[in-house]
Design a protein around this motif. Structure first.
Motif, PDB file in Angstrom:
ATOM      1  N   ARG A 538      52.385  49.145  12.718  1.00  0.00           N
ATOM      2  CA  ARG A 538      52.289  49.801  11.379  1.00  0.00           C
ATOM      3  C   ARG A 538      51.614  49.044  10.236  1.00  0.00           C
ATOM      4  O   ARG A 538      50.882  49.403   9.578  1.00  0.00           O
ATOM      5  N   GLN A 539      51.861  47.389  10.578  1.00  0.00           N
ATOM      6  CA  GLN A 539      51.524  46.903   9.237  1.00  0.00           C
ATOM      7  C   GLN A 539      49.969  46.845   9.249  1.00  0.00           C
ATOM      8  O   GLN A 539      49.390  47.041   8.169  1.00  0.00           O
ATOM      9  N   VAL A 540      49.354  46.509  10.419  1.00  0.00           N
ATOM     10  CA  VAL A 540      47.914  46.231  10.486  1.00  0.00           C
ATOM     11  C   VAL A 540      47.099  47.304  11.420  1.00  0.00           C
ATOM     12  O   VAL A 540      45.869  47.141  11.600  1.00  0.00           O
ATOM     13  N   GLY A 541      47.944  47.724  12.237  1.00  0.00           N
ATOM     14  CA  GLY A 541      47.076  48.769  13.222  1.00  0.00           C
ATOM     15  C   GLY A 541      46.390  47.991  14.397  1.00  0.00           C
ATOM     16  O   GLY A 541      46.158  46.813  14.365  1.00  0.00           O
ATOM     17  N   ILE A 542      46.260  48.863  15.341  1.00  0.00           N
ATOM     18  CA  ILE A 542      45.762  48.326  16.709  1.00  0.00           C
ATOM     19  C   ILE A 542      44.097  48.900  16.579  1.00  0.00           C
ATOM     20  O   ILE A 542      43.892  49.809  16.383  1.00  0.00           O
ATOM     21  N   TYR A 543      43.202  47.787  16.683  1.00  0.00           N
ATOM     22  CA  TYR A 543      41.782  48.242  16.728  1.00  0.00           C
ATOM     23  C   TYR A 543      41.307  49.104  17.763  1.00  0.00           C
ATOM     24  O   TYR A 543      41.311  49.029  18.786  1.00  0.00           O
ATOM     25  N   SER A 544      40.656  50.195  17.119  1.00  0.00           N
ATOM     26  CA  SER A 544      39.737  51.199  17.985  1.00  0.00           C
ATOM     27  C   SER A 544      38.560  51.612  17.251  1.00  0.00           C
ATOM     28  O   SER A 544      38.646  51.970  16.097  1.00  0.00           O
ATOM     29  N   HIS A 545      37.478  51.664  17.926  1.00  0.00           N
ATOM     30  CA  HIS A 545      36.224  51.795  17.213  1.00  0.00           C
ATOM     31  C   HIS A 545      35.853  53.305  16.745  1.00  0.00           C
ATOM     32  O   HIS A 545      35.653  53.679  15.715  1.00  0.00           O
ATOM     33  N   ALA A 564      43.793  52.379  14.987  1.00  0.00           N
ATOM     34  CA  ALA A 564      42.713  52.665  13.800  1.00  0.00           C
ATOM     35  C   ALA A 564      41.476  51.922  13.879  1.00  0.00           C
ATOM     36  O   ALA A 564      41.220  50.985  14.319  1.00  0.00           O
ATOM     37  N   LYS A 565      40.383  52.463  13.018  1.00  0.00           N
ATOM     38  CA  LYS A 565      39.185  51.889  13.088  1.00  0.00           C
ATOM     39  C   LYS A 565      39.133  50.729  12.600  1.00  0.00           C
ATOM     40  O   LYS A 565      38.188  49.745  13.028  1.00  0.00           O
ATOM     41  N   ASP A 566      40.102  50.281  11.491  1.00  0.00           N
ATOM     42  CA  ASP A 566      40.024  48.932  10.727  1.00  0.00           C
ATOM     43  C   ASP A 566      41.282  48.177  11.047  1.00  0.00           C
ATOM     44  O   ASP A 566      41.625  47.245  10.707  1.00  0.00           O
ATOM     45  N   GLY A 567      41.960  48.576  12.598  1.00  0.00           N
ATOM     46  CA  GLY A 567      42.936  48.018  12.852  1.00  0.00           C
ATOM     47  C   GLY A 567      42.691  46.482  13.239  1.00  0.00           C
ATOM     48  O   GLY A 567      41.441  46.059  13.495  1.00  0.00           O
ATOM     49  N   GLN A 568      43.682  45.711  13.132  1.00  0.00           N
ATOM     50  CA  GLN A 568      43.334  44.319  13.026  1.00  0.00           C
ATOM     51  C   GLN A 568      43.955  43.658  14.438  1.00  0.00           C
ATOM     52  O   GLN A 568      43.342  42.705  14.980  1.00  0.00           O
ATOM     53  N   ILE A 569      44.789  44.427  15.184  1.00  0.00           N
ATOM     54  CA  ILE A 569      45.356  43.787  16.401  1.00  0.00           C
ATOM     55  C   ILE A 569      44.324  44.359  17.809  1.00  0.00           C
ATOM     56  O   ILE A 569      43.887  45.319  17.601  1.00  0.00           O
ATOM     57  N   LEU A 570      43.930  43.219  18.580  1.00  0.00           N
ATOM     58  CA  LEU A 570      43.079  43.613  19.626  1.00  0.00           C
ATOM     59  C   LEU A 570      44.239  43.826  20.789  1.00  0.00           C
ATOM     60  O   LEU A 570      44.617  42.498  21.416  1.00  0.00           O
ATOM     61  N   GLU A 571      44.473  44.729  21.169  1.00  0.00           N
ATOM     62  CA  GLU A 571      45.520  45.111  22.279  1.00  0.00           C
ATOM     63  C   GLU A 571      44.610  45.629  23.437  1.00  0.00           C
ATOM     64  O   GLU A 571      44.085  46.546  23.829  1.00  0.00           O
ATOM     65  N   GLU A 572      44.552  44.479  24.400  1.00  0.00           N
ATOM     66  CA  GLU A 572      43.427  44.344  25.309  1.00  0.00           C
ATOM     67  C   GLU A 572      43.868  45.149  26.788  1.00  0.00           C
ATOM     68  O   GLU A 572      43.099  45.061  27.649  1.00  0.00           O
ATOM     69  N   GLY A 573      44.999  45.491  26.686  1.00  0.00           N
ATOM     70  CA  GLY A 573      45.612  46.118  28.048  1.00  0.00           C
ATOM     71  C   GLY A 573      45.849  44.688  28.970  1.00  0.00           C
ATOM     72  O   GLY A 573      46.064  43.562  28.630  1.00  0.00           O
ATOM     73  N   ILE A 574      46.196  45.343  30.128  1.00  0.00           N
ATOM     74  CA  ILE A 574      46.626  44.084  31.315  1.00  0.00           C
ATOM     75  C   ILE A 574      45.503  43.416  31.664  1.00  0.00           C
ATOM     76  O   ILE A 574      44.988  43.669  32.857  1.00  0.00           O
TER      77      ILE A 574
END
Length: 893
Positions: A538-545, A564-574
């Motif tokens: 919620r604080q910075v969001g997960i990046y998605s183009h 979010a498009k301006d999300g800061q976390i890179l959640e890369e998957g496994i």
């Protein structure tokens, strides 16, 4: 009267096929390629609905993707570019051959660049953008084995001296030399990315292209038309990392990414696919993954032949030959090719009847034809919505003739005799006389020659030289860092927390910091909730183009999954490999993008150094900056998970990486001091280092920071809790770190209460730093025998510290053993050598003999051996503490 009726079913089928093809030709002429595509799709759907089962194929015919009729005109001077390429070829060859003549076995590679010269030269002259004033430049992952050709071109450009080329692979020579492969650590102004550990370049290029989008979407970098180019070999695609992330590239629509695969059909020992076709295999893989695929197989001389192939016999023949046979054609005579390739059908022989055997032999392959390569590159850079892969057919060792052209031995070829050198010189028109050939002189035309002038002008027009590594970023000021971390120095005041929770709290504060907040890049491989990071969603969001195109199932929960498009976390998957590729892109952004991004890659510690050790080494070579954070660290902190998940050796692995600074902190204040100092060292002072920190999920009270502990925390050792027992039978010094430090503190209490032993407790935050400092001092003393000796930090800290020395760690015993020689007395090491177990923490620590009772027993045993107490005390302690002396050795259990 002649009977014109069909003679049999086969002839009827042929007529029917011809009629369909003629109809299709009409649609193509009247409606264009788009109408043909739609019609074929509708026919296929219609056939499927009526029960026709069509075999799936992701392949197109074994011909060039771009027909001759659609080729753009070739810009510039083909003749001058040919001469430049020939000179680069000669200097690259001379560099390797000369090096091996002067020092046998020094190595080097001729054949890779020989096959890829046209692929590179077309790029250098027309596409590769440098980092000019108004240009961000392209990022190019050069194929490692082609390094001699890149050096040779830089020599012609005037960027490298002949002396440097003379010392290829001999960097310690006077005046310096050239590294074997692309190594930014060794050549920090030249190479940008290390690539010769095969498979690392392609996956890094993918995540680099995605990270470029990440910077743009977050407003940290202006949008540009820069491209990420990755050059790799067809054999290299067998490395799992090479193709392991290609679906990410298409899913993210990375049209800023271009792969160029040099398909010379050979790997190190033999054909890549002797019984198959690697180009078709790769086309299927990439098309299936959603890439734009451009095949560059045949040179311009084939265009006229394909134009005459009205019945498709030539295309059919091209598609049925396996790579092992194509490799054979490359080394045999024109007569052999005529007999075995064209002789398969009388009409094929008739098609080339006007060509001599020599002309047949010289029919060019697409990867050696600048016209075909230019057309492919232009189509690639203009393509939108997809990444592009160019599959270029070449011959390995092209041009070296009898010395190994197209042969299985060519990858290992390092030497040519004088006749072979003369043949190479003549073939490419290099102006070196017969009497000079044997000396293999490097050749560079005059500065004002057409060749040099042309090269320099093209590079000027394209924005500057490549490869070139430029650090064009202002250092951070770091004014707010002390305030950002201050709250963690005071402890948790009775409340329990894990060091992972403390770290996540620090991360949240850093993300809000005015100076560094937007620069922090949290990276996690699908374990954010494991590490308690969901609040950051919620604080910075997960990046998605593309942002979030759906309503998440946990939308009604406070900490829902927010993209979010301006999300800061890179959640890369496994994917640890993908995650660390993002870490490398972010950690090197200060040089590649001029942005001081600060990556924090958080993952299970077991799956870090062990699983992606090659990437960690590449990150070191890249001069990466940032923090690797190994969560649920230690072999006894992760309850129940067992052998595969329990880490007792990552710090041993990290010890081998020269510029990786590793810590195993036990308390929040230790982490705060380390991270703050790390940011200062890397982003304020500009040091080329990166960090490895281990954090645990075990919850306990976070102690306040002792006065004067800062230096010791950073250097690796400080006294955490001195003994309060002033008069005692014996004295001991106990060393703990990370998860086991609490057990050491418990052992201190037991020793003082039950055995009258005064024990001081030391926190060892980094055995690695102590080891490196001590070795550095020892080396200096060895080389300066006439000067006052330097004293290792660990020796200084323990001056006047009486009693036996006992260290306990949640890692293997080799870590504390590594500093034994600089301690005042013999060190007793307890550690977690052996495989993990599925158990709780208490049982695991008993199993590995690193809990408080085993620390007490080890201390008493050391005192008895020193004569400070009677052995009977130790015997009784073993019974009283409930230790089983006959249990299996955990190192082998």
């Amino acid at each position: 009267m002649r009977n014109t009726a069909p003679k049999d079913a086969a002839e009827l089928d042929a007529i029917e096929t011809r009629e369909w093809l003629e109809s299709l030709d009409y649609v193509l002429q009247s409606g264009g390629p788009g109408r043909v595509s739609n019609l074929l799709r509708e026919l296929a759907d219609h056939a499927t609905r009526h029960g026709v089962k069509q075999p799936f194929t992701a392949n197109t015919p074994y011909i060039n993707t771009i027909p001759a009729s659609e080729q753009p005109p070739f810009p510039g001077s083909r003749e001058i570019e040919r001469r430049i390429k020939s000179l680069v070829r000669w200097n690259a060859l001379a560099m390797v051959v000369k090096a091996n003549k002067q020092e046998d076995g020094i190595g080097g590679h001729i054949s890779t660049y020989a096959s890829a010269a046209t692929l590179y030269e077309v790029g250098f002259n027309h596409f590769f953008k440098g980092k000019g004033e108004n240009n961000d430049g392209d990022l190019i992952y050069f194929q490692g084995h082609a390094a001699p050709g890149i050096y040779a071109r830089a020599f012609l450009e005037g960027r490298l001296s002949a002396e440097k080329l003379e010392n290829f692979r001999r960097e310690l020579k006077a005046g310096g030399g050239l590294s074997s492969y692309p190594h930014p650590w060794l050549m920090p102004d030249f190479w940008e990315f290390p690539t010769v550990s095969m498979g690392i370049g392609p996956i890094n290029a993918i995540y680099q292209a995605r990270f470029m989008r990440y910077l743009e979407d977050r407003g940290l970098k202006k949008r540009s038309n820069s491209k990420v180019w990755a050059f790799l070999g067809d054999g290299e695609t067998d490395e799992p990392e090479s193709l392991g992330a290609i679906t990410l590239a298409s899913r993210e629509k990375l049209d800023n990414l271009i792969f160029v695969i040099n398909c010379n059909l050979q790997r190190l020992d033999g054909p890549v696919r002797g019984n198959g076709q690697i180009i078709q295999e790769l086309e299927g893989a990439f098309r299936g993954a959603g890439w734009n695929v451009i095949k560059v197989i045949w040179g311009s001389e084939w265009d006229a032949l394909l134009e005459k192939d009205h019945e498709g016999l030539l295309v059919k023949r091209m598609g049925e030959i396996v790579d092992g046979e194509y490799q054979k054609y490359a080394v045999e005579s024109g007569d052999y090719v005529r007999k075995h390739f064209w002789g398969a059908h009388p009409k094929l022989l008739e098609m080339v009847a006007h060509l001599s055997d020599e002309q047949l032999k010289k029919l060019t392959l697409g990867g050696h034809d600048p016209i075909k390569v230019y057309a492919a590159y232009k189509a690639a850079v203009e393509h939108t919505g997809q990444p592009t892969v160019i599959l270029a057919r070449t011959i390995k060792g092209y041009g070296i003739g009898e010395a190994g052209e197209g042969k299985n031995i060519t990858h290992q070829q390092k030497k040519l005799n004088e006749d072979e050198l003369k043949a190479f010189r003549t073939r490419f028109g290099v102006p070196v006389g017969d009497e000079e050939v044997a000396k293999m002189p490097f050749y560079r035309p005059q500065e004002n020659s057409p060749e040099v002038s042309y090269m320099l002008e093209r590079r000027k027009q394209l924005g500057g030289f490549v490869p070139q590594r430029k650090v064009q970023v202002e250092p951070l000021k770091g004014d707010s860092l002390a305030e950002c971390f201050a709250e963690f120095h005071t402890g948790s005041e009775g409340r329990k927390a894990s060091t992972t929770m403390a770290f996540v709290r620090m991360l949240a504060k850093m993300l809000k910091d005015k100076e560094i907040g937007e620069l922090v890049v949290p990276i996690v491989p699908d374990e954010a909730r494991t590490f308690g990071m969901e609040a950051l969603f919620r604080q910075v969001g997960i990046y998605s183009h593309v942002g979030q195109l759906y309503e998440p199932v946990d939308m009604d929960v406070l900490l829902y999954y927010k993209e979010a498009k301006d999300g800061q976390i890179l959640e890369e998957g496994i994917t640890e490999a993908g995650s660390i590729s993002s870490f490398m892109a972010a950690g090197n952004a200060y040089a590649t993008h001029g942005v001081n991004t600060i990556p924090f890659f958080i993952y299970y510690s077991m799956f870090g150094m062990q699983r992606v050790g090659d990437f960690v080494w590449a990150a070191a070579d890249t001069r990466c900056r940032g923090f690797l954070v190994g969560g649920t660290a230690g072999r006894t902190t992760l309850s129940g998970e067992g052998l595969q998940h329990q880490d007792g050796h990552s710090h041993l692995f990290s010890l081998a990486v020269p510029n990786l600074v590793s810590y195993d902190p036990a308390f929040a204040f230790e982490i705060a001091v380390i991270v703050e100092d790390g940011i200062r060292r890397m982003y304020v002072n500009g040091e080329s280092i990166f960090y490895y920190l281990t954090v645990m999920n075990e919850q306990y009270e976070m102690l306040p920071m002792p006065a004067g502990a800062r230096e010791g925390i950073l250097k690796g050792l400080y006294k955490l809790r001195p003994s309060e027992k002033k008069k005692a039978k014996a004295k001991a010094q106990l060393f703990g770190s990370g998860a086991i430090l609490l057990e050491v503190l418990k052992a201190q209490q037991i020793l003082e209460k039950d055995y009258d032993v005064a024990a001081d407790v030391w926190s060892v935050t980094s055995y690695q730093e102590l080891y490196r400092d001590a070795h550095a001092a020892e080396r200096w003393n060895r080389l300066h025998p006439g000067e006052k000796p330097r004293v290792p930090f660990v020796t200084q800290q323990l001056e006047g510290a009486d009693g036996v020395l006992v260290a306990a760690s949640d890692y293997v015993k080799a870590l504390p053993d590594s500093i034994d020689r600089w301690m005042p007395r013999r060190l007793v090491s307890l550690g977690t050598d052996g495989f993990g177990r599925s158990e709780g923490r208490t049982a695991l620590r008993d199993h590995f003999e690193v809990d408080a009772k085993h620390i007490v027993q080890a201390t008493l045993d050391a005192l008895a051996r020193d004569g400070a107490i009677d052995k009977a005390v130790v015997v009784k302690a073993i019974k009283d503490l409930g230790i089983n002396p006959e249990k299996p050795n955990p190192a082998f259990a």
